[in-house]
Design an enzyme around this catalytic site. Structure first.
Site, PDB file in Angstrom:
ATOM      1  CG  MET A  26      -2.081  -1.210   1.137  1.00  0.00           C
ATOM      2  SD  MET A  26      -3.928  -0.721   1.671  1.00  0.00           S
ATOM      3  CE  MET A  26      -2.516  -0.112   3.958  1.00  0.00           C
ATOM      4  N   GLY A  27       2.346   1.089  -0.249  1.00  0.00           N
ATOM      5  CA  GLY A  27       3.416   1.930  -0.440  1.00  0.00           C
ATOM      6  C   GLY A  27       3.741   3.057   0.785  1.00  0.00           C
ATOM      7  N   GLY A  32      10.516  -2.949   6.167  1.00  0.00           N
ATOM      8  CA  GLY A  32      10.140  -4.310   6.163  1.00  0.00           C
ATOM      9  C   GLY A  32      10.196  -4.324   4.376  1.00  0.00           C
ATOM     10  CG  HIS A  33       7.289  -2.105   2.016  1.00  0.00           C
ATOM     11  ND1 HIS A  33       6.949  -0.851   2.895  1.00  0.00           N
ATOM     12  CD2 HIS A  33       5.573  -1.962   2.693  1.00  0.00           C
ATOM     13  CE1 HIS A  33       5.903  -0.337   3.083  1.00  0.00           C
ATOM     14  NE2 HIS A  33       4.974  -1.551   2.788  1.00  0.00           N
ATOM     15  CD  GLN A  57      -5.872  -3.609   3.203  1.00  0.00           C
ATOM     16  OE1 GLN A  57      -5.581  -4.265   2.468  1.00  0.00           O
ATOM     17  NE2 GLN A  57      -4.982  -3.832   4.398  1.00  0.00           N
ATOM     18  CG  ASP A 145       0.795  -7.307   8.197  1.00  0.00           C
ATOM     19  OD1 ASP A 145       0.323  -6.675   9.597  1.00  0.00           O
ATOM     20  OD2 ASP A 145       1.576  -6.317   7.207  1.00  0.00           O
ATOM     21  CD  GLN A 148      -1.603  -8.668   4.507  1.00  0.00           C
ATOM     22  OE1 GLN A 148      -2.390  -8.009   4.972  1.00  0.00           O
ATOM     23  NE2 GLN A 148      -0.816  -8.508   4.363  1.00  0.00           N
TER      24      GLN A 148
HETATM   25  P1  AMP Z   1       1.217  -3.401   3.722  1.00  0.00           P
HETATM   26  O1  AMP Z   1       1.874  -2.013   3.136  1.00  0.00           O
HETATM   27  O2  AMP Z   1       1.396  -2.659   5.042  1.00  0.00           O
HETATM   28  O3  AMP Z   1       0.049  -3.534   2.933  1.00  0.00           O
HETATM   29  O4  AMP Z   1       2.125  -4.355   3.337  1.00  0.00           O
HETATM   30  C1  AMP Z   1       2.754  -4.539   2.451  1.00  0.00           C
HETATM   31  C2  AMP Z   1       3.419  -6.033   2.402  1.00  0.00           C
HETATM   32  O5  AMP Z   1       4.888  -5.206   3.347  1.00  0.00           O
HETATM   33  C3  AMP Z   1       2.879  -6.828   3.310  1.00  0.00           C
HETATM   34  O6  AMP Z   1       3.479  -7.730   2.829  1.00  0.00           O
HETATM   35  C4  AMP Z   1       3.678  -7.263   4.881  1.00  0.00           C
HETATM   36  O7  AMP Z   1       3.129  -7.435   5.879  1.00  0.00           O
HETATM   37  C5  AMP Z   1       4.592  -6.789   4.760  1.00  0.00           C
HETATM   38  N1  AMP Z   1       5.767  -5.735   5.437  1.00  0.00           N
HETATM   39  C6  AMP Z   1       4.903  -4.568   6.147  1.00  0.00           C
HETATM   40  N2  AMP Z   1       5.898  -4.511   7.405  1.00  0.00           N
HETATM   41  C7  AMP Z   1       7.062  -5.322   7.377  1.00  0.00           C
HETATM   42  C8  AMP Z   1       7.860  -5.159   8.403  1.00  0.00           C
HETATM   43  N3  AMP Z   1       8.261  -5.018   9.475  1.00  0.00           N
HETATM   44  N4  AMP Z   1       9.034  -5.896   8.042  1.00  0.00           N
HETATM   45  C9  AMP Z   1       8.609  -6.972   7.030  1.00  0.00           C
HETATM   46  N5  AMP Z   1       7.640  -7.490   5.598  1.00  0.00           N
HETATM   47  C10 AMP Z   1       6.161  -5.903   6.352  1.00  0.00           C
END
Ligand code: AMP
Length: 275
Positions: A26-27, A32-33, A57, A145, A148
């Site tokens: 989601m940007g 992490g991303h 969501q 997550d 998820q």
């Molecule tokens: P989101 O942008 O929050 O939808 O996250 C996109 C992807 O990045 C999802 O698969 C998340 O689980 C992953 N993600 C978010 N935060 C982290 C993190 N701290 N470490 C690893 N993956 C992450």
């Protein structure tokens, strides 16, 4: 970096991508991303991400409108991490006129599913759509997550979606706080304090692993969290595939938490097994 904004354009370019690793986001990208993008670039001929703040969501009182949108910076960071393609669709093409809802039973019903009604339907519907568009060989998700991951794993299996799923470890700040786009809502001082969440989880899992006790350790950890200003929504020891609570821990069990800190909702999880 190729920025692709329509399904038709994606379809046109897909043949030139070769084996493809796809990272839905989601940007508001953070490390992490970027670790998912690096993994996708490492394992495939091309790595791609999608950037789409999925309205389905978010609950009616959640932060959809104020969710950070930083596409320009995101594209630069993603490219540096190895992404060659970015799918940044128009929200209308992703959601308008869609009458199918993907609902994953059981595993999506408790914890996040209970705290955020409709959340996982929104995630599953859009992730299914993104996987259908991307036609990737591998898709990458973060264990941060955890529920998820379980929902998507179940959906991909049940619908026989032809993609390999890769789950990557949670990336943390040096303090231990799990990286999250929502950490931007906290001040630097608050982020330091919020790292207590991880410290308390770690010490609880250590006690669980060494004593085999679950209930009393969870009760104590809840008290510890409340003393540090966290409002605990749930704290539970679960099997990561089914999300059933476990009374006897084993090497796969994980402790999961959702808690609000100064109005910001944080989730995290750690393995019970002490290395
Ligand atoms: P989101 O942008 O929050 O939808 O996250 C996109 C992807 O990045 C999802 O698969 C998340 O689980 C992953 N993600 C978010 N935060 C982290 C993190 N701290 N470490 C690893 N993956 C992450």
């Amino acid at each position: 970096m190729n920025v692709i904004r329509t399904i038709e354009d994606w379809r046109g370019l897909r043949p030139q991508m070769g084996t493809l690793g796809f990272v839905p986001t989601m940007g508001a990208l953070h490390d992490g991303h970027l670790s998912l993008i690096r993994a996708a670039a490492r394992d495939n001929e091309s790595a791609a991400l999608s950037i789409f703040v999925n309205p389905l969501q978010f609950g009616p009182h959640e932060d959809f409108n104020r969710y950070p949108r930083t596409e320009h910076d995101d594209l630069q960071l993603a490219e540096k991490a190895g992404a060659r393609y970015a799918f940044c669709p128009d929200p209308a093409e992703m959601t308008e006129g869609i009458s199918t809802v993907v609902r994953v039973g059981r595993v999506s019903e408790r914890f996040e599913g209970e705290s955020r009604p409709g959340h996982f339907d929104g995630v599953a519907t859009i992730v299914a759509r993104l996987l259908g568009i991307a036609q990737a060989d591998n898709a990458y998700f973060g264990l941060k997550d955890l529920q998820q991951c379980a929902v998507i794993r179940t959906m991909v299996k049940d619908l026989a979606i032809p993609v390999e799923l890769r789950f990557e470890e949670t990336v943390r700040e040096s303090t231990g706080l799990a990286m999250s786009s929502r950490n931007r809502y906290l001040s630097i001082e608050e982020r330091l304090q919020a790292a207590e969440l991880y410290r308390i989880l770690k010490s609880a899992t250590k006690r669980m692993w060494t004593t085999g006790e679950v209930g009393p350790v969870i009760d104590q950890a809840k008290v510890d969290l409340m003393e540090m200003d966290f409002e605990v929504e749930y704290l539970a020891c679960i099997d990561p595939l089914t999300f059933e609570e476990v009374g006897d821990v084993n090497a796969n069990s994980r402790l999961i938490v959702a808690a609000k800190f100064h109005g910001v909702r944080l989730i995290d999880n750690v393995g019970v097994k002490v290395p």
